[in-house]
Design an enzyme around this catalytic site. Structure first.
Site, PDB file in Angstrom:
ATOM      1  CB  THR A 100      -0.896   0.012   1.261  1.00 14.99           C
ATOM      2  OG1 THR A 100      -1.681  -1.166   1.248  1.00 14.99           O
ATOM      3  CG2 THR A 100      -1.796   1.219   1.297  1.00 14.99           C
ATOM      4  CB  SER A 130      -1.401 -11.286  -0.593  1.00 12.18           C
ATOM      5  OG  SER A 130      -1.958 -10.432   0.362  1.00 12.18           O
ATOM      6  CB  THR A 135       1.851 -10.934  15.358  1.00 11.35           C
ATOM      7  OG1 THR A 135       2.710 -11.941  15.868  1.00 11.35           O
ATOM      8  CG2 THR A 135       0.606 -11.588  14.821  1.00 11.35           C
ATOM      9  CD  GLN A 177      -4.912 -22.651  18.603  1.00 18.00           C
ATOM     10  OE1 GLN A 177      -5.893 -22.071  19.028  1.00 18.00           O
ATOM     11  NE2 GLN A 177      -4.954 -23.883  18.155  1.00 18.00           N
TER      12      GLN A 177
HETATM   13  N1  ASP Z   1      -2.381  -5.791   0.819  1.00 16.36           N
HETATM   14  C1  ASP Z   1      -1.333  -4.877   1.153  1.00 16.36           C
HETATM   15  C2  ASP Z   1      -0.022  -5.638   1.153  1.00 16.36           C
HETATM   16  O1  ASP Z   1       0.281  -6.301   2.096  1.00 16.36           O
HETATM   17  C3  ASP Z   1      -1.584  -4.236   2.460  1.00 16.36           C
HETATM   18  C4  ASP Z   1      -0.499  -3.293   2.894  1.00 16.36           C
HETATM   19  O2  ASP Z   1       0.365  -2.908   2.146  1.00 16.36           O
HETATM   20  O3  ASP Z   1      -0.509  -2.876   4.047  1.00 16.36           O
HETATM   21  O4  ASP Z   1       0.704  -5.578   0.188  1.00 16.36           O
END
Ligand code: ASP
Length: 341
Positions: free
Chosen positions: A14, A60, A166, A278
């Site tokens: 982001t 991701s 985390t 956990q």
């Molecule tokens: N979906 C984005 C990523 O992890 C969220 C972020 O950048 O905070 O690339």
């Protein structure tokens, strides 16, 4: 005194996105224009160069091949720069920071991961503060040597040890937490470094970069009612070399016979099984309850107070460097980069 040289490594996320005026969707922009977007960066007391992934990614899509790319960039530029800031999506940042902490053996310079919840072009963005302070953290020097000599993660006024973090919130600016280790530094009116918690890297050792991560691992999260067939299928997966067992509380699991037998068989076939709680905070302590005594007896590895993210990275790393089977448990249970107490 020479100004420190800082290398910004832009991987995506982001932080480097702008809103497409037509569709409203977030897309990555050419990061070389970062200095025009945040002119304040020019006021920092350091020399900054940037290097960007050819095609920046949403984190991701992060994987060990990209980790090796980041490690390679740091290796090639290690002598020429005093510190590194890795701009990365927040979603998998804790995994990447953990992975790089293992891959960069004998690291004695700062590698600070950061990102943001809102894009850099957004009016209310958290990107500017995160980026500017990360650069300042990476620039900190004492007697001509870097103050931070490890992989850190900076977000919302706090610098954490990367492999202790985390992601805890998908909306708040305070998106990360380090439940089992104190903050390395805080940013307020002054930058406050908690020196006693910093990793003391050996300055005389050469940086060794380990780029091979073995991804044949799995994470098995327990829940009341988990079926024998699920556990059997996962533990029986032929390619699997290591499994993280996400247990309850201080490392407890059902002590039903079928469960212990499946684990015991898997371990005797050579699978490494690591017990990670956990719970976000606290430590595994096998033997404290009857529901963990058997796990200890059959040779389950204690993850102590490690995060699942760091445990996954450590498993991939230790399998990648081909630690002898007989040494594996002892090595995993040893703190290598400050990832466990
Ligand atoms: N979906 C984005 C990523 O992890 C969220 C972020 O950048 O905070 O690339």
């Amino acid at each position: 005194m020479q100004k420190p040289n800082i290398l910004l490594i832009y991987t995506g996320g982001t932080i480097g996105m702008i809103k497409d005026a037509d569709t409203g969707a977030l897309r990555t922009f050419d990061f070389d224009s970062i200095l025009t977007r945040i002119p304040e960066i020019r006021l920092l007391d350091c020399n900054i160069e940037t290097i960007s992934f050819e095609s920046p990614i949403d984190s991701s899509n992060m994987n060990p091949t990209y980790w090796a790319d980041i490690a390679q960039i740091i290796e090639v530029n290690y002598q020429a720069f005093d510190g590194f800031v890795v701009l990365h999506g927040s979603d998998t940042m804790s995994y990447s920071a953990s992975a790089l902490s293992f891959m960069l053996e004998n690291l004695a310079k700062p590698v600070i991961f950061t990102g943001s919840q809102l894009p850099i072009g957004d009016l209310r963005t958290d990107a500017k503060e995160n980026l500017i302070t990360s650069i300042q953290m990476a620039s900190l020097q004492k007697d001509g040597l870097p103050v931070i000599r490890e992989v850190g993660l900076y977000f919302e006024y706090k610098l954490y040890r990367g492999n202790r973090t985390t992601k805890i919130n998908a909306e708040h600016f305070e998106a990360f937490e380090s439940f089992n280790y104190p903050n390395l530094a805080e940013s307020g009116v002054h930058l406050n470094v908690n020196k006693e918690y910093l990793w003391r890297a050996e300055l005389t050792h050469q940086l060794v970069v380990r780029k091979t991560m073995n991804t044949n691992i799995g994470i098995l999260k327990l829940f009341p009612g988990i079926s024998k067939s699920l556990v059997k299928t996962i533990l029986g997966c032929k390619t699997l070399k290591g499994v993280i067992l996400e247990t309850y509380g201080s490392g407890n699991a059902t002590n039903e016979k079928w469960f212990i037998e499946l684990l015991q068989n898997a371990i005797s076939r050579g699978l490494h099984v690591v017990n990670v709680s956990q719970c976000a905070g606290g430590s595994v302590n096998m033997g404290q309850y009857e529901t963990s005594s058997k796990l200890k007896a059959i040779g389950v590895i204690s993850g102590k107070d490690i995060t699942t993210e760091a445990a996954a990275a450590k498993l991939m790393y230790l399998l990648g460097v081909k630690i002898a089977h007989s040494e594996f448990k002892k090595t995993f249970e040893t703190c290598l980069r400050g990832e466990m107490t």
